[in-house]
Write a protein that holds these residues in place. Sequence first.
Motif, PDB file in Angstrom:
ATOM      1  N   THR A 249      38.459  -7.957  82.947  1.00 18.28           N
ATOM      2  CA  THR A 249      39.683  -8.708  83.219  1.00 18.28           C
ATOM      3  C   THR A 249      39.796  -9.988  82.398  1.00 18.28           C
ATOM      4  N   GLU A 250      38.677 -10.407  81.763  1.00 18.00           N
ATOM      5  CA  GLU A 250      38.582 -11.662  81.014  1.00 18.00           C
ATOM      6  C   GLU A 250      38.744 -12.889  81.909  1.00 18.00           C
ATOM      7  N   LEU A 251      38.689 -12.684  83.214  1.00 20.20           N
ATOM      8  CA  LEU A 251      38.617 -13.819  84.136  1.00 20.20           C
ATOM      9  C   LEU A 251      37.168 -14.296  84.197  1.00 20.20           C
ATOM     10  N   GLU A 299      41.780  -0.047  84.596  1.00 25.88           N
ATOM     11  CA  GLU A 299      43.059  -0.531  84.086  1.00 25.88           C
ATOM     12  C   GLU A 299      43.841  -1.247  85.183  1.00 25.88           C
ATOM     13  N   ARG A 302      42.414  -4.669  85.508  1.00 30.19           N
ATOM     14  CA  ARG A 302      42.835  -5.518  84.383  1.00 30.19           C
ATOM     15  C   ARG A 302      44.252  -6.041  84.593  1.00 30.19           C
ATOM     16  N   GLN A 303      45.149  -5.156  85.032  1.00 33.01           N
ATOM     17  CA  GLN A 303      46.533  -5.571  85.244  1.00 33.01           C
ATOM     18  C   GLN A 303      46.655  -6.548  86.412  1.00 33.01           C
ATOM     19  N   GLY A 305      44.376  -8.691  87.222  1.00 31.97           N
ATOM     20  CA  GLY A 305      43.900  -9.964  86.675  1.00 31.97           C
ATOM     21  C   GLY A 305      45.005 -10.705  85.952  1.00 31.97           C
ATOM     22  N   ILE A 306      45.786  -9.986  85.157  1.00 33.16           N
ATOM     23  CA  ILE A 306      46.918 -10.602  84.446  1.00 33.16           C
ATOM     24  C   ILE A 306      47.956 -11.097  85.450  1.00 33.16           C
ATOM     25  N   LEU A 307      48.218 -10.300  86.481  1.00 36.41           N
ATOM     26  CA  LEU A 307      49.189 -10.681  87.509  1.00 36.41           C
ATOM     27  C   LEU A 307      48.761 -11.957  88.230  1.00 36.41           C
ATOM     28  N   GLN A 309      46.821 -14.384  87.042  1.00 36.03           N
ATOM     29  CA  GLN A 309      46.936 -15.520  86.117  1.00 36.03           C
ATOM     30  C   GLN A 309      48.377 -15.978  85.981  1.00 36.03           C
ATOM     31  N   SER A 310      49.279 -15.024  85.948  1.00 37.74           N
ATOM     32  CA  SER A 310      50.692 -15.376  85.723  1.00 37.74           C
ATOM     33  C   SER A 310      51.330 -16.036  86.945  1.00 37.74           C
ATOM     34  N   ARG A 320      37.023 -12.847  88.908  1.00 40.00           N
ATOM     35  CA  ARG A 320      36.695 -11.535  89.479  1.00 40.00           C
ATOM     36  C   ARG A 320      35.259 -11.614  89.976  1.00 40.00           C
TER      37      ARG A 320
END
Length: 671
Positions: A249-251, A299, A302-303, A305-307, A309-310, A320
């Motif tokens: 997730t790059e978190l 996947e 990952r999505q 994680g983006i949600l 952050q936004s 995570r």
Amino acid sequence: MTNQTEVSNLSKNPANQVLATVRSQLARQKALAQVITRIGEKLELNSLFESTTTEVRQLLQVDRVAIFRFYPDSNWNQGEFVAEHVHPDFNSVVGQTLNDHCFGEQYAVHYAQGRIQAVGDIYEAGLSDCHIELLAKFQVRANLIVPLMQNEYLWGFLCIHHCLEPRHWQETDIEFVTEIANYLGVALQRAELIAALRTEVKERQSAERALTKQNKQLEETIQKLQEANQQLIDTQQIYQWQATHDALTELINRWEFEQYLEGVLKAAKTHQRKYVVAYLDLDKFKIVNDSCGHAAGDELLRQVGILLQSNLRKTDVAARLGGDEFAILFDQCSLEQATQATQRLCEAIEVFRFVWEDNVFGIGVSIGVSLIDEKTSSVASSLCVADAACYAAKRQGGNRIHVYQADDNELTVQLNEMQLAMQIRKALEENCFQLYYQSIAPVDCKHTSTNRKFEILLRLDDGCGEVVSPGVFIPAAERYSLMHLVDRWVISSLLDSLKEKYPLTENSCQSRKIPNQYAVNLSGVSLNDEDLIDFVYKQFEIYKIPPTAICFEVTETAAIYNLSKAVQLINSLRSLGCQFALDDFGTGMSSFEYLKILPVDYLKIDGSFIKNLVSDPVSCAITESINNIAHLMEVQTIAEYVEDSSTLTQISQLDVDYAQGYGIDKPSPLR
């Protein structure tokens, strides 16, 4: 869920070891660069030798680094040490002449061709007596000898001595010393050229061209080293990122998140600031993962994680923690503001749709929210409370928020369960569980076998002298995925106890003769454990216990819920000689059809029927029916919860095979 031990382990991150290796490589590359630079600065050989021996000894942490030169025309039998850097506790060898008639031209040829001698212990390396005597004279216990070449001529050696004790030379040590020797060889070549210039003017121009070429080579080498150094720095930064972030997730990861919590905890106590931690657990994630595979699950994470952050402020931190669990730290935020923010997150995830191939999934999230202020005791407690609140939200149906309050009774129960989970982990590590046994007695004389039967029961020592019953700690073990470890502990500990109780005899060297049979309960989780069969096989092999001494009990509900796995497990272990009992029969999804599928040896009639057997005709009729059909299927029956003689008389009249309960025998410690 976390505890202090886990926090401590997280602080010992494997990245630290990688960073230490990178720093060591950088230091050695720096030393090589300095040698090259000094060569480029036209330092005299003696000065270069002194500085090089000093730096090499410090980097390798050895007792002596010396440079030995052969006398010209000595046929490589004589020479002397011309430079060194030595530990104060050991003698200097500079200026000492070395006569070694065992060496000579035959060995010089091998060293000129690149031979390197690495001896970890002169007394264990198979050296000749004369060599051992010679090395001992210079107080050498371990040595590393690398040739110094002047063009194609063996000029001497770069000698690394370890005097006090043996030493294992690493490949990196040998490569480093070899590179140093190569660059010193360049310096020797250069010195030869300079000497030639002083004595042979006619060759000045050719010597200058050679020096120019070598300078260019040195510049290229320096440039390559600088590039390598930069690459090492870049690698170090990559390792640092990997050590603190979740690759998917790059978190940031759990370890780094706890470092943030440490910082805000200090700020909360010092400056009376308020922060909020939220613990998130995705709902319905398992459906996606099971139906579409791990790639789809990854996947989705990952999505999400983006949600996350936004939907956060720049000052807030998302992480995570592992699996489908996330956490958020709301920076300098009131509990009310954080609750509103998490509610928006909950709504955003609820309307989010995950698309994978032709499938569309809706998910949810359960969120536990906890305040961090000057009263918060530790990072572990803050995460523990938030985790408990998250689990409370999930138990209430999921897709909601639960805010921790000091008087929250439901969370108090949950925190107690967490405490029990920590006790269970400690009990597994420190063997704080206790095995008990209870007799399973034949109801009448028709069972004349001398083989006695016992059920193995488990108790937990709480560390304060109190014994915790399974009804208390097993729900915590199931909640925190510890039951398969508990089952394995019971199996291993029981076999170990039997090994001590029944030692091997001369006539039974392969396996012990055990006159009794012991019933061990297996949880539903263990039925799904693909490695359990191999584990049981290995335990029998280790402790030399005959499989016929063990009967495994599985509950009716667990067996039917995991029917195919249960059949596979039962068949595999029965082929060894183990027996199986179907426990608590009559309380779950009772169907005699399943008895035709499950190859069990015993059927244990649930105690809810047995305890009312005398007074309740319905319970009596159900028990009689179960017993009769089991006998028709050649399955023996065991009545649980036999508490008195009237119940024992009744089950005898019903022709039940065995009885178990306080009216027969009370549980006793196995040891």
